[in-house]
Scaffold this active site. Structure first.
Site, PDB file in Angstrom:
ATOM      1  CE  LYS A 264      37.875  77.276  79.191  1.00  0.00           C
ATOM      2  NZ  LYS A 264      37.353  76.369  78.165  1.00  0.00           N
TER       3      LYS A 264
ATOM      4  CD  GLU B   5      34.349  62.974  72.029  1.00  0.00           C
ATOM      5  OE1 GLU B   5      33.612  62.388  72.849  1.00  0.00           O
ATOM      6  OE2 GLU B   5      35.112  63.899  72.351  1.00  0.00           O
TER       7      GLU B   5
ATOM      8  NE  ARG C 183      35.821  61.210  74.445  1.00  0.00           N
ATOM      9  CZ  ARG C 183      35.797  61.264  75.769  1.00  0.00           C
ATOM     10  NH1 ARG C 183      36.863  60.905  76.449  1.00  0.00           N
ATOM     11  NH2 ARG C 183      34.730  61.663  76.407  1.00  0.00           N
TER      12      ARG C 183
END
Lengths: 622, 622
Positions: free
Chosen positions: A279, A366, A394
Site C-alpha cells: 500500500k 460489522e 451491514r
C-alpha cells in the site's frame, strides 16, 4: 506519456513489461500530484498500479468483468478507461466519483463503496455467463481485509462448491484500512514469511514420485498428495474450500503477474491468485504509514506528505466520543470498545494504547462486532461500538435480533451520521434514523454540540436503558459551554433553544445550531420562532409534542436524513394520531440517493439552506 | 423416569453412560409423543439428545454458558432445566417458546431464532469472563449449516486470532434445514467419509519420529509436522484459522463425547469439537427424511409420521409463487431462482428438479444470495430471490447498497410476511415494509389473493422496473377468480374493493379480504365504507390519496406490520404534507415484539379484530 489523455486500455496489450514499468511510474506521479490537491484513497491506489495494468493487459474489459471490491482502489482503472482528464474533479460536486460508477463508464461493471461484495457479484456474473452461453472471464479483485467480511466468506463457500470458472485476485497488502487483524490475516502472514514467491508452478505429483519409502507411511497415495500440496502450496485454506490457489506472487512484478494470470487461464474452475502488494508504494509518506492514516485523506503537501488541515474549531466528533468513553473505561473495566476495522477513523487509537485489554478491533466484520457486543452485554459488560452509520447498515439484523430484541445495554457511537461529502452515495449516513426508529427498544440521540455529546455518553453509562445510539457527524464538534459537570439527560426529552410564537423549527444534531441562526435572522424580520432541539430522536418528547399540538403553530422539521422514516414522519404520525391540526413541512432527503460533493452544496440541493427555510417559514405564517 | 419431572440438570453428573443411554431413550419417546401433538423442530432435537446430556454432564450450566445457535434444537436443554412439564404448551400462545428464552430460565443465556449468531455471542461472553477474571467455560453449539452464515465465519476469524478459551461444538448432521450445500459441507463430508471416528488422540509428533528418511524431504521438521497434521487430523481448515480441531466424534456415543470434551478441557485456547449426529435419530419417519420436511413441522400421527393437514383451501402461497416463477423460467432462461437454504420452505423443489441450471440454493447465506442476485441482474438476468421476511433482515445492506442503489431488476418473494405464529418473536415478518419503504428504488407489493399474486409476478417479469418485492404470508392463498389472463398492473395503483361514503378502510395483502368482511357487517348497520386494496405499498397511489384527502372522510389503516414505518405512517405524512384534514387511525404493531402463538389470538392483541375495527369505525363517524 500524458496519462490523462488515455482513452481506453487496449494499447496496454502491446506494451513490453519495461514499457509497463515506465507507465506505472507515470501513473504514480499523476496520482500523487492529483490527490495532493483533491484528496482521495491514495494509499490503496498506489499499491495496485502494476496489478491494474496487468489485469487490463490479460483481460478484455468490459467483456471480461473486472470487479473492484470496495471500489476505492479503482483510480488506475479509471485512468486506463479514459477518465484521467477528469481527475481534477475527483470526489467533488458533480465531478468524478471516488468509486466505480456504471454511468461513468461501461468498464465499471459493478458499483461498490462498502466492502466484501465483489465475490458474490462475481458469482452472479459468472452464472449469468454460463447460462447465457458466453465465455468471458470474471475477475473480482478483493483485499485481504475485505475477504474477512462475512459475505465474502459466504461467497467463497458457494464458489468452491459450484466450481464455475472465476479468477479471484486476492490483493494482500497486509492492511485493509487499518492494519489487519484476524486469523486469516495471520495465515496470509505465515504464507508471506515462510515462502519465496512464485512457487505456484510446483508439481506435487512429480515431487511425490521422487519420494523414497512413501508406501511405508501406510496412507494412500492420494492422502500423501494432498499432504504434499500442503507442504508446497500454501493456500490449503482455499484448496480445502475447493478453490485452486496460485501464489503468492509479487504484485509489483509484471513477469510474476503474467505467469500467474496465464496459469489461471488454463484452469476452468475457481482460482484464487494471491498477489502481495505494498500500500502506498512509490510515495514515501504513504509507504511508511503503519496505522492507516494514508488510507483515505484530504489534500496534502506534495513534498512532505503533510496533511493540509482545515480551519475548523473544536475536537473531532470521533475523538471527543472515543476519549469520553475512554474516561469511563478507565474507571470501570466493564466498559469496552469495539470497532470493525476503524480504529483510526473512529479515533480509538488512544483507547487501544491505554486499555488494550478492553479494546477489540475485529476487522471488517460489522455483524460480528455488533453481536459480540450483545454477548458482552449479557454478562453485565458495557460495550461501546464505534461504527459509521453507513456500515451499521451491514449489521441490521444483529442490531434487531441480537441487541434490540434482547434489550441489551450496548452503546453505539454512530459516526459519520448525515451527509459525508467526498465519499458520496455509498457512504451517506442517512438511513439509520429510519431503521433504528422501527426497533422497539432502541434509544436514538444526536447532540447539537460537544457538551451535549458528553452528557449523552454519561446518560448511556449511568442508566441501564437498553440499546442506545449516539449519532454524530463527520467533522468537528463545537464546544459551547465550559463545564466540568456531566448531566444525566431525561430520556425522551427535548429542549427549547428559544421560545417563539409564530412557528416551530425542529431538528437534531448540529443542525439545531444552524436553525438557531435562521431564527436570529427571522427575528430581525419580526418573526418569532420556537427552536427545538429534538436531542432524542426516539423516544420523542411526547409532552412537548402535545404542547405544540395544542398551540397549533406551523411546524418545520429539518433533518439530514431520509424523509421516509425520519423524525418529521414520526411527528406527522403523532399529530395525525392525536388530531392536531398543525401545518407540518418536512425538509430532508426525498426518496433519492445523494452523490458525492461538498456537504454545503448537497444540503442546498435538499433544501437545508437558510434562504429556503426562511422563505418556507414566512410562507407558512403569511 | 418421568422426564417432565426433571427440575435441573445436576443429577446427570452422577449417571453412568448406560443410565444416560436409558435417559436418552426416555427423552426421545417424550419428544416424539409431545411434538406429535404440538408440532415443532423434532428432527433437530432428536439428533442432539446424547450431545445435550453430555454437555450438561461435563459443564456446569448456567455458570458455564451453553449457547444454542439458531435455538430450535434446545428442547432437551429445556427438559433438563426443568421445563419438561410445560411441553404441552410448546410454541402456543403464552406457552413455552420453541427457542431459548432468558425469561424462561437462567440456563438460557442467549436467545436466538436466526442462525449463525452463537460464535459472536460466545466471543463476547468469553471476553467478559477474561476481563472480569472469571474461569467459566463458554460452549457455543453450532450446526454445519449455520457455520456457513457470514457472521459465524467472521467470528471464527476473530476467535482464531484472539486465542481465548472457547469450546465450539460443531454439530454436523449433514443437513441444516434442507440438505446442506457449499464447499464447507463438502469438506465435512470428506472428513466423515475418509476416516474413522475418534482419531483426535493421534500424536503427530510421535508419528513423525517413526518416519524413515524424513530429512530427505528437505523441508523443516515443523513443516513436516504441520503436514502430518493434515494427514491425520482432518480439521486443517480450522487449524489454519488458529482453532484446535478435535474429531470427528460420534455424537450418539457417550464415551466418545466424554473423551473429546475432556481433551478440550486440557486446552486453554479455542477448540472446535466436530460432532457427527443424525437428524431425527430414533424416529424412523424423521430419520429417513432426505429433503428437510422433518426440520420443523406441525402435528403428525405418532405411528406413521404422517403430517396432519389443516383444512385450508387453495395452494400454499410459497408454492403458488414458486410455480409461477417456474413458468416464466421455462420460457426464458434469464429467469433464475435463488434460495438461502429454504428450498422446501419456499416450495422451490419442483423448480430445482425441473430447471437445475437456473436454480441456486446457496445455503444459509442471505447476504450472498441477495448480492449474487444483483450480480446476475447486471448481466440482464431476471433473478427471483425467495426469502422469508425475517431472514431478509440479514441482507439489509445488500438490498440497499447492492440492489436498490444500483436499481437492478431483482424480484424478491418475501415469504412469511406478517405474523408467523408458532415460531414467534424472532420470526415475525413485520419490519420489511418499514425498511424497504426507505429505499428509493424499491417497489413493494402484497397481493390480497392468489390471482393478484400471479398478476404481480407477471408485472415484475414484464416490466424492467428495478427491485421489486412481493410479500406473501404463511399459509394458503385464496383463489378468487378463475382466469387464465395475467395482467400487468399499473405500478403505484390501488383499487377500491368497494366504494363507500362514510369512512375508508385501507389495507394490503389478505387483510383486504378481512376488512371487506368488516365492511359487509358495517353495511348491515347502515355504515357504508370504502375498502381500499393498497396492493402497492410503495409507491403509494398518490392520485387516490388526493381523492381521499379531498373527500375528507376518516381513514383507518390496518396492517400486520410495525406501525413505525408502516403504510399508515406513510399515509399520515402524505396527508400532513398536503394539509388534508382527514382523521386517521392506524392499526398495527405498536413498538413491541410479538411472541409466538396462534395468529388469530395475536391479531386480536394488536387490534386487528372485527369487533375492534367496527367499534373504531363507528366511533369515527359518530
Amino acid at each position: 506519456m500524458d496519462v490523462s489523455s488515455i482513452k481506453n486500455p487496449s494499447f496496454i496489450k502491446d506494451l513490453s513489461n519495461q514499457e509497463l514499468e515506465q507507465l506505472s511510474s507515470e501513473i504514480r506521479k499523476f496520482l500523487i500530484e492529483t490527490c495532493s490537491i483533491t484528496g482521495g484513497h491514495i494509499g490503496a491506489n498506489l499499491g495496485v498500479v502494476e496489478l491494474t495494468l496487468s489485469l487490463h493487459k490479460h483481460f478484455n474489459s468490459p467483456i471480461d468483468k473486472i470487479i473492484w471490491d470496495v471500489g476505492h482502489q479503482s483510480y488506475i482503472h479509471k485512468i486506463l478507461t479514459g477518465r484521467g482528464h477528469e481527475f481534477n474533479s475527483l470526489r467533488q460536486y458533480k465531478g468524478l466519483c471516488g468509486f466505480p460508477k456504471t454511468k461513468e463508464s461501461r468498464h465499471d461493471v459493478w458499483e461498490a463503496g462498502h466492502s466484501s461484495t465483489s465475490l458474490s457479484a462475481a458469482m452472479g456474473m459468472a452464472k449469468a455467463r454460463d447460462i447465457l452461453g458466453n465465455t468471458n472471464h470474471v475477475v473480482p479483485v478483493i483485499g485481504d481485509g475485505a475477504l474477512t467480511g462475512g459475505m465474502a466468506l459466504e461467497a467463497l463457500n458457494h464458489i468452491g462448491h459450484d466450481k464455475t470458472n472465476l479468477t479471484i485476485i486476492l490483493n494482500d497488502n497486509e492492511m485493509s484500512i487499518a492494519p489487519n487483524v484476524g486469523a486469516m490475516h495471520n495465515m496470509f502472514g505465515r504464507i508471506r514469511t515462510n515462502h519465496n514467491y512464485n512457487r505456484f508452478k510446483f508439481d506435487a505429483e512429480s515431487f511425490m514420485n521422487r519420494l523414497p519409502g512413501g508406501d511405508r507411511l501406510r496412507v494412500s497415495a492420494d492422502k500423501i498428495k494432498d499432504s504434499l500440496k500442503y507442504l508446497v502450496v500454501d493456500g490449503i485454506f482455499f484448496e480445502e474450500l475447493g478453490i485452486k490457489y496460485i501464489g503468492p506472487v509479487d504484485g509489483h512484478n509484471f513477469k510474476e503477474l503474467d505467469e500467474a494470470i496465464n496459469t489461471s487461464k488454463q484452469i476452468n474452475k475457481p482460482v484464487l491468485i494471491h498477489v502481495v502488494t505494498k500500500k502506498g508504494k512509490g510515495y514515501k509518506p504513504a509507504e511508511v504509514d503503519t496505522i492507516g492514516t494514508w488510507h483515505g485523506l484530504g489534500p496534502y503537501k506534495l513534498e512532505t506528505g503533510e496533511v493540509i488541515k482545515g480551519n475548523e474549531e473544536g475536537p473531532a466528533w470521533s475523538a471527543l466520543m472515543s476519549n469520553q468513553v475512554l474516561e469511563y473505561a478507565k474507571q470501570d473495566k466493564r466498559v469496552v470498545a469495539i470497532t470493525p476495522a476503524m480504529p483510526v477513523g473512529s479515533k480509538l487509537t488512544k483507547f487501544q494504547q491505554e486499555l488494550p485489554d478492553q479494546f477489540f478491533d475485529v476487522g471488517i466484520a460489522e455483524q460480528h462486532a455488533v453481536t459480540m457486543a450483545a454477548g458482552l452485554a449479557t454478562q453485565g459488560m458495557k460495550p461501546y461500538v464505534a461504527i459509521y452509520s453507513t456500515f451499521m447498515q451491514r449489521a441490521y439484523d444483529q442490531l434487531l435480533h441480537d441487541v434490540d430484541r434482547q434489550n441489551l445495554n450496548v452503546l453505539f457511537g454512530v459516526d459519520r451520521a448525515g451527509l459525508v461529502g467526498a465519499d458520496g452515495e455509498t457512504h451517506q449516513g442517512v438511513f439509520d434514523v429510519g431503521f433504528l426508529s422501527q426497533f422497539p427498544n432502541f434509544t436514538i440521540m444526536m447532540p447539537k454540540d460537544g457538551n451535549e455529546a458528553i452528557d449523552m455518553v454519561n446518560t448511556a453509562f449511568k442508566t441501564d436503558h437498553g440499546p442506545m445510539a449516539i449519532r454524530y457527524p463527520r467533522g468537528n464538534a463545537p464546544m459551547l459551554r465550559d463545564t466540568k459537570e456531566h448531566e444525566i439527560l431525561d430520556i425522551g426529552t427535548w429542549t427549547y433553544e428559544r421560545k417563539g410564537s409564530n412557528l416551530s423549527l425542529i431538528s437534531y444534531g448540529p443542525t439545531v445550531n444552524f436553525i438557531s441562526d435562521i431564527a436570529d435572522e427571522l427575528l430581525k424580520e419580526g418573526i418569532n420562532v420556537n427552536v427545538i432541539n429534538a436531542r432524542f430522536i426516539k423516544p420523542m418528547d411526547f409532552e412537548m409534542l402535545h404542547e405544540l399540538g395544542k398551540e397549533s403553530m406551523p411546524i418545520i422539521t429539518i433533518e439530514e436524513s431520509m424523509l421516509t422514516g425520519g423524525l418529521g414522519s414520526q411527528i406527522a404520525t403523532f399529530l395525525k394520531d392525536h388530531d392536531y391540526k398543525n401545518v407540518l413541512r418536512r425538509i430532508g432527503i426525498d426518496n433519492e440517493y445523494i452523490e458525492h460533493g461538498d456537504v454545503d452544496l448537497l444540503l442546498e440541493d435538499i433544501g437545508i439552506s437558510k434562504a429556503k427555510i426562511k422563505s418556507l417559514a414566512k410562507s407558512l405564517i403569511k
